[in-house]
Design a protein around this motif. Structure first.
Motif, PDB file in Angstrom:
ATOM      1  N   TYR A 273      -2.070  20.513 -51.347  1.00  0.00           N
ATOM      2  CA  TYR A 273      -1.873  20.232 -49.928  1.00  0.00           C
ATOM      3  C   TYR A 273      -2.327  18.810 -49.611  1.00  0.00           C
ATOM      4  O   TYR A 273      -3.234  18.268 -50.255  1.00  0.00           O
ATOM      5  CB  TYR A 273      -2.638  21.226 -49.055  1.00  0.00           C
ATOM      6  CG  TYR A 273      -2.053  22.626 -49.077  1.00  0.00           C
ATOM      7  CD1 TYR A 273      -0.905  22.922 -48.349  1.00  0.00           C
ATOM      8  CD2 TYR A 273      -2.642  23.637 -49.830  1.00  0.00           C
ATOM      9  CE1 TYR A 273      -0.353  24.194 -48.362  1.00  0.00           C
ATOM     10  CE2 TYR A 273      -2.099  24.918 -49.851  1.00  0.00           C
ATOM     11  CZ  TYR A 273      -0.959  25.181 -49.113  1.00  0.00           C
ATOM     12  OH  TYR A 273      -0.413  26.443 -49.155  1.00  0.00           O
ATOM     13  N   LEU A 274      -1.731  18.210 -48.578  1.00  0.00           N
ATOM     14  CA  LEU A 274      -1.980  16.815 -48.219  1.00  0.00           C
ATOM     15  C   LEU A 274      -2.824  16.706 -46.955  1.00  0.00           C
ATOM     16  O   LEU A 274      -2.684  17.500 -46.014  1.00  0.00           O
ATOM     17  CB  LEU A 274      -0.660  16.077 -47.999  1.00  0.00           C
ATOM     18  CG  LEU A 274       0.349  16.079 -49.142  1.00  0.00           C
ATOM     19  CD1 LEU A 274       1.545  15.212 -48.780  1.00  0.00           C
ATOM     20  CD2 LEU A 274      -0.283  15.614 -50.439  1.00  0.00           C
ATOM     21  N   TYR A 275      -3.661  15.670 -46.951  1.00  0.00           N
ATOM     22  CA  TYR A 275      -4.530  15.359 -45.821  1.00  0.00           C
ATOM     23  C   TYR A 275      -4.549  13.843 -45.657  1.00  0.00           C
ATOM     24  O   TYR A 275      -4.164  13.097 -46.563  1.00  0.00           O
ATOM     25  CB  TYR A 275      -5.954  15.876 -46.065  1.00  0.00           C
ATOM     26  CG  TYR A 275      -6.004  17.352 -46.384  1.00  0.00           C
ATOM     27  CD1 TYR A 275      -6.289  18.295 -45.406  1.00  0.00           C
ATOM     28  CD2 TYR A 275      -5.737  17.803 -47.677  1.00  0.00           C
ATOM     29  CE1 TYR A 275      -6.309  19.648 -45.708  1.00  0.00           C
ATOM     30  CE2 TYR A 275      -5.757  19.150 -47.983  1.00  0.00           C
ATOM     31  CZ  TYR A 275      -6.037  20.074 -47.001  1.00  0.00           C
ATOM     32  OH  TYR A 275      -6.051  21.408 -47.306  1.00  0.00           O
ATOM     33  N   ASP A 276      -5.029  13.391 -44.505  1.00  0.00           N
ATOM     34  CA  ASP A 276      -5.127  11.948 -44.288  1.00  0.00           C
ATOM     35  C   ASP A 276      -6.343  11.347 -44.978  1.00  0.00           C
ATOM     36  O   ASP A 276      -6.341  10.163 -45.313  1.00  0.00           O
ATOM     37  CB  ASP A 276      -5.166  11.647 -42.788  1.00  0.00           C
ATOM     38  CG  ASP A 276      -3.857  12.001 -42.098  1.00  0.00           C
ATOM     39  OD1 ASP A 276      -2.811  11.489 -42.533  1.00  0.00           O
ATOM     40  OD2 ASP A 276      -3.875  12.803 -41.145  1.00  0.00           O
ATOM     41  N   ILE A 285      -8.186  20.094 -41.920  1.00  0.00           N
ATOM     42  CA  ILE A 285      -7.268  19.505 -40.937  1.00  0.00           C
ATOM     43  C   ILE A 285      -6.142  18.840 -41.729  1.00  0.00           C
ATOM     44  O   ILE A 285      -6.279  17.699 -42.186  1.00  0.00           O
ATOM     45  CB  ILE A 285      -7.981  18.478 -40.036  1.00  0.00           C
ATOM     46  CG1 ILE A 285      -9.165  19.128 -39.318  1.00  0.00           C
ATOM     47  CG2 ILE A 285      -7.011  17.873 -39.033  1.00  0.00           C
ATOM     48  CD1 ILE A 285     -10.038  18.150 -38.557  1.00  0.00           C
ATOM     49  N   PRO A 286      -5.029  19.531 -41.962  1.00  0.00           N
ATOM     50  CA  PRO A 286      -3.985  18.998 -42.844  1.00  0.00           C
ATOM     51  C   PRO A 286      -3.193  17.863 -42.214  1.00  0.00           C
ATOM     52  O   PRO A 286      -3.097  17.748 -40.985  1.00  0.00           O
ATOM     53  CB  PRO A 286      -3.096  20.217 -43.094  1.00  0.00           C
ATOM     54  CG  PRO A 286      -3.272  21.059 -41.865  1.00  0.00           C
ATOM     55  CD  PRO A 286      -4.703  20.867 -41.436  1.00  0.00           C
ATOM     56  N   ALA A 287      -2.636  17.020 -43.085  1.00  0.00           N
ATOM     57  CA  ALA A 287      -1.672  16.016 -42.630  1.00  0.00           C
ATOM     58  C   ALA A 287      -0.389  16.724 -42.215  1.00  0.00           C
ATOM     59  O   ALA A 287      -0.044  17.796 -42.749  1.00  0.00           O
ATOM     60  CB  ALA A 287      -1.386  15.020 -43.742  1.00  0.00           C
ATOM     61  N   ARG A 288       0.335  16.137 -41.276  1.00  0.00           N
ATOM     62  CA  ARG A 288       1.550  16.781 -40.775  1.00  0.00           C
ATOM     63  C   ARG A 288       2.680  15.769 -40.634  1.00  0.00           C
ATOM     64  O   ARG A 288       2.457  14.595 -40.358  1.00  0.00           O
ATOM     65  CB  ARG A 288       1.286  17.456 -39.424  1.00  0.00           C
ATOM     66  CG  ARG A 288       0.290  18.622 -39.517  1.00  0.00           C
ATOM     67  CD  ARG A 288       0.139  19.370 -38.211  1.00  0.00           C
ATOM     68  NE  ARG A 288      -0.838  20.451 -38.311  1.00  0.00           N
ATOM     69  CZ  ARG A 288      -0.564  21.671 -38.762  1.00  0.00           C
ATOM     70  NH1 ARG A 288       0.670  21.976 -39.125  1.00  0.00           N
ATOM     71  NH2 ARG A 288      -1.511  22.594 -38.817  1.00  0.00           N
ATOM     72  N   SER A 289       3.882  16.268 -40.806  1.00  0.00           N
ATOM     73  CA  SER A 289       5.084  15.464 -40.576  1.00  0.00           C
ATOM     74  C   SER A 289       5.291  15.328 -39.072  1.00  0.00           C
ATOM     75  O   SER A 289       4.637  16.018 -38.277  1.00  0.00           O
ATOM     76  CB  SER A 289       6.285  16.151 -41.217  1.00  0.00           C
ATOM     77  OG  SER A 289       6.516  17.408 -40.586  1.00  0.00           O
TER      78      SER A 289
END
Length: 334
Positions: A273-276, A285-289
């Protein structure tokens, strides 16, 4: 000169209000990978809450995706490996080798004491062979202060590890860089403080480590304790969390925003999963498109792009990175 102010008990305003606008993402240059939470230490300030009993670890599938990302995107300049103790996790060496082969800067955030655990004794040679930049926690040049934060005997083992790295050229050969990291003690009362000036503290470290242990290093990085992980738990136990967050907010310095690491970085967890940033990762608190979708490595590979994020997700811990001279994985921002 920037002067800190005194905290009050009021809750800080949302970080986005302090900015007055959204925090925008720039072109991705840094791929920071948290390989998992297993570690041979359990430091009191650890924002990951890592330790010997943690089992979270990167999977072979995620490791393969990361290697593909490293190989396919020349815009990545730096691959930054962290944990836990990143060296303890399967896939660590493959990622170092893939990043080195792709001519990326490779950073390993090491606790140094891992060199003396069974099966990891060759790490100094491995680091030297691949010109890994080592970034190592050493929150003081005095043994009692380090052992208080990181555990009994950690200072002596850290000094021994630094000597091993110096013997291989780290801190002496321009191609082999070792940087040390300072963070303040976790607050035990309302006498909050930010890290001292990075340049001046680096001089003190350099003088003491050379005089006392004949150790050389490249740079000292100062990092503020953010109210997450074990620092947050310690603050909560003393009913200091709200006051500390307000202290950070009242020391907000807008001049730090341009240099925030989250703006050109992707942080990846052991599940893909990706995060800032790594701090958002620990706060889940995940990164979002732009359409609000949580993103994964698979999404990047399918899109053929690393730049799917327009806006950085922010929360109150972001005040820690923007207080005073600023704070990042690369040390002070100003």
């Amino acid at each position: 000169m920037y002067s800190p102010v005194i905290a009050t008990v009021d809750s800080p305003r949302p970080f986005a209000e302090a900015l007055g606008t959204c925090l925008t993402k720039r072109t991705i240059r840094v791929l920071q990978i948290n390989l998992g939470k297993r570690c041979n230490l359990a430091c009191t300030h650890c924002h990951v809450e890592a330790g010997p009993k943690r089992t979270e670890a990167i999977s072979p599938e995620v490791c393969e995706q990361l290697v593909a990302i490293i190989q396919q995107f020349p815009q990545i300049q730096t691959v930054d490996l962290t944990g836990g103790a990143p060296e303890m996790h399967d896939g660590f060496r493959a990622l170092v080798q893939a990043a080195a082969a792709a001519k990326k800067e490779v950073i390993v955030r090491s606790n140094l004491t891992i060199f003396f655990e069974d099966g990891f004794e060759d790490l100094p040679d491995f680091f030297q062979n691949y010109h890994v930049r080592v970034v190592a926690s050493l929150p003081c040049y005095l043994s009692e202060n380090v052992d208080r934060q990181r555990g009994r005997g950690v200072f002596d083992r850290s000094i021994a590890a630094l000597k091993l790295l110096n013997q291989r050229g780290y801190g002496r050969d321009p191609k082999l860089q070792i940087d040390l990291v300072y963070n303040p003690p976790v607050p035990t009362g309302a006498n909050f403080s930010l890290p001292p000036a990075q340049a001046g503290l680096e001089v003190a470290y350099r003088q003491r480590l050379k005089a006392d242990h004949n150790i050389d290093f490249n740079h000292l990085l100062t990092i503020t304790n953010l109210p997450i992980g074990r620092t947050k738990l310690a603050l909560q136990a003393r009913q200091l969390e709200a006051d500390y967050c307000q202290f950070l907010a009242q020391n907000f310095n807008a001049d730090t925003v341009a240099g925030l690491m989250c703006r050109d970085q992707l942080s990846v967890d052991y599940r893909g999963y990706l995060y800032d940033c790594d701090f958002n990762q620990m706060e889940e608190i995940p990164a979002r498109s732009p359409d609000g979708k949580m993103l994964t490595l698979a999404d990047l590979l399918a899109a053929g792009s690393l730049d799917l994020i327009q806006t950085v997700q922010t929360d109150r811990h972001c005040y820690g990175c923007t207080a005073g001279a600023g704070s990042s994985c690369g040390g002070a921002l100003l």
